[in-house]
Enzyme design. Structure first.
Site, short mmCIF file in Angstrom:
data_model
loop_
_atom_site.label_atom_id
_atom_site.label_comp_id
_atom_site.label_asym_id
_atom_site.label_seq_id
_atom_site.Cartn_x
_atom_site.Cartn_y
_atom_site.Cartn_z
N ASP A 7 0.03 -10.86 -5.70
CA ASP A 7 -0.09 -10.81 -4.44
C ASP A 7 -1.31 -11.51 -3.96
OD1 ASP A 7 1.56 -9.85 -2.34
OD2 ASP A 7 0.74 -7.51 -2.88
N GLN A 34 1.80 -2.04 -2.40
CA GLN A 34 2.40 -2.44 -0.98
C GLN A 34 1.34 -1.74 0.03
OE1 GLN A 34 4.83 -4.35 -0.49
NE2 GLN A 34 4.61 -4.11 1.90
N LYS A 46 11.88 -6.67 -2.39
CA LYS A 46 11.40 -7.45 -3.57
C LYS A 46 12.18 -7.07 -4.56
CE LYS A 46 6.92 -7.48 -1.05
NZ LYS A 46 5.40 -6.91 -0.69
N1 GUN Z 1 2.15 -5.64 3.52
C1 GUN Z 1 2.35 -6.52 4.29
N2 GUN Z 1 2.48 -7.77 3.87
C2 GUN Z 1 2.23 -7.56 2.34
C3 GUN Z 1 2.12 -8.20 1.22
O1 GUN Z 1 2.39 -9.32 1.29
N3 GUN Z 1 1.80 -7.53 0.13
C4 GUN Z 1 1.66 -6.23 0.16
N4 GUN Z 1 1.32 -5.63 -1.31
N5 GUN Z 1 1.59 -5.43 1.08
C5 GUN Z 1 1.81 -6.07 2.38
#
Ligand code: GUN
Length: 300
Positions: free
Chosen positions: A123, A100, A56
């Site tokens: 998100d 995350q 990211k």
């Molecule tokens: N863990 C697995 N997929 C995601 C996601 O799309 N966002 C976040 N913050 N954590 C994750």
């Protein structure tokens, strides 16, 4: 492979979207406008989470966004994490941020997600944004479902009136996916079945699927005998398994037995290179929207 099978190239589409965003950032720079800024909080050092967050941050650099990675130790208290979130909510330079997941067991995930300012929740996990999604109001769509919708759109896959079977009811993928596919929107309007671990006779559902979205986390679970000819396959699974055929000794596989199922499919996402890269593109789009203030301006 069936000559009519189209492989959905998520890697390519993701790069195209990133190119489009890069040009928009260039335009912002030229006009001395604020550069979008994404922050990410990573608690602990889970291997998969490290990889995802690093991807990211790299994507932000590629398109010209500013990014901040905030690392907190595995044993950080809930209180300390909430304090960090409060800081990010009031930091006017940060347009959007993510925490995350998964978080360590001693931290209440829902308490954390609710503390994120909905305006900065790129998100789309805050209950307010989940509600807005369900009501078809402007919001941030969660990255994986949003990525899948964009693939359907860019490949002009007809969804109207189709039977879409989603396997897996996680809050990150399956549940929002089922809502989005049923909505009265251009790449929705499906009749949706949401299947999960308690579903009785799953094969009856999968054999009836026009569009099959699998987010189960069980490698190569879907086999050729479980799908009908012409099915659209969206494979969200990604598991690292031991392989004697690769240099690294590992390979990545999806929830679908690709070699068996692809010949029967009209469209299929490969693993890797299908859904995975799209999650990054979606997060960047949401961050751009956050920096423009698009989403919340439309209503508030
Ligand atoms: N863990 C697995 N997929 C995601 C996601 O799309 N966002 C976040 N913050 N954590 C994750």
């Amino acid at each position: 492979m069936n000559t009519l099978t189209q492989i959905i190239d998520g890697k390519l589409i993701s790069l195209q979207i990133q190119d489009e965003i890069f040009l928009q950032v260039e335009e912002l720079k030229k006009n001395n406008k604020k550069i979008p800024h994404l922050a990410a909080i990573l608690v602990g050092s889970d291997g998969a989470s490290e990889t995802y967050v690093a991807a990211k941050v790299r994507a932000c650099e590629r398109v010209g966004f500013n990014s901040t990675l905030i690392r907190l130790p595995e044993l950080v208290s809930e209180q300390e994490l909430l304090k960090k979130i409060k800081d990010l909510n009031t930091d006017s330079d940060v347009d959007g941020y993510i925490v995350q997941l998964p978080l360590p067991k001693h931290i209440n995930e829902y308490k954390i997600l609710e503390a994120i300012s909905p305006q900065k929740d790129v998100d789309g996990f805050h209950p307010q944004n989940v509600g807005r999604m369900a009501l078809n109001l402007p919001t941030y769509l969660p990255a994986t479902p949003f990525g899948i919708i964009q693939l359907l759109e860019r490949y002009k896959i007809d969804t109207i009136g189709k039977h879409c079977v989603v396997i897996g009811r996680s809050h990150i993928v399956g549940s929002p996916m089922s809502i989005l596919m049923a909505r009265n929107t251009a790449f929705g309007n499906c009749t949706v079945s949401l299947c999960h671990s308690r579903t009785v006779n799953l094969k009856e559902f999968t054999l009836n699927a026009d569009i099959l979205i699998v987010a189960l986390g069980i490698p190569e679970f879907i086999t050729a005998d479980m799908v009908k000819d012409g099915v659209v396959i969206i494979d969200v699974g990604i598991t690292r398994i031991i392989s004697g055929k690769t240099k690294s000794g590992f390979k990545l596989v999806g929830d679908v037995n690709y070699d068996e199922v692809a010949p029967k499919a009209s469209f299929i996402t490969p693993v890797p290179g299908g859904v995975g890269p799209m999650t990054i593109a979606s997060l960047l789009i949401n961050t751009l929207k956050a920096s423009r203030g698009d989403v919340y301006q439309q209503l508030d």
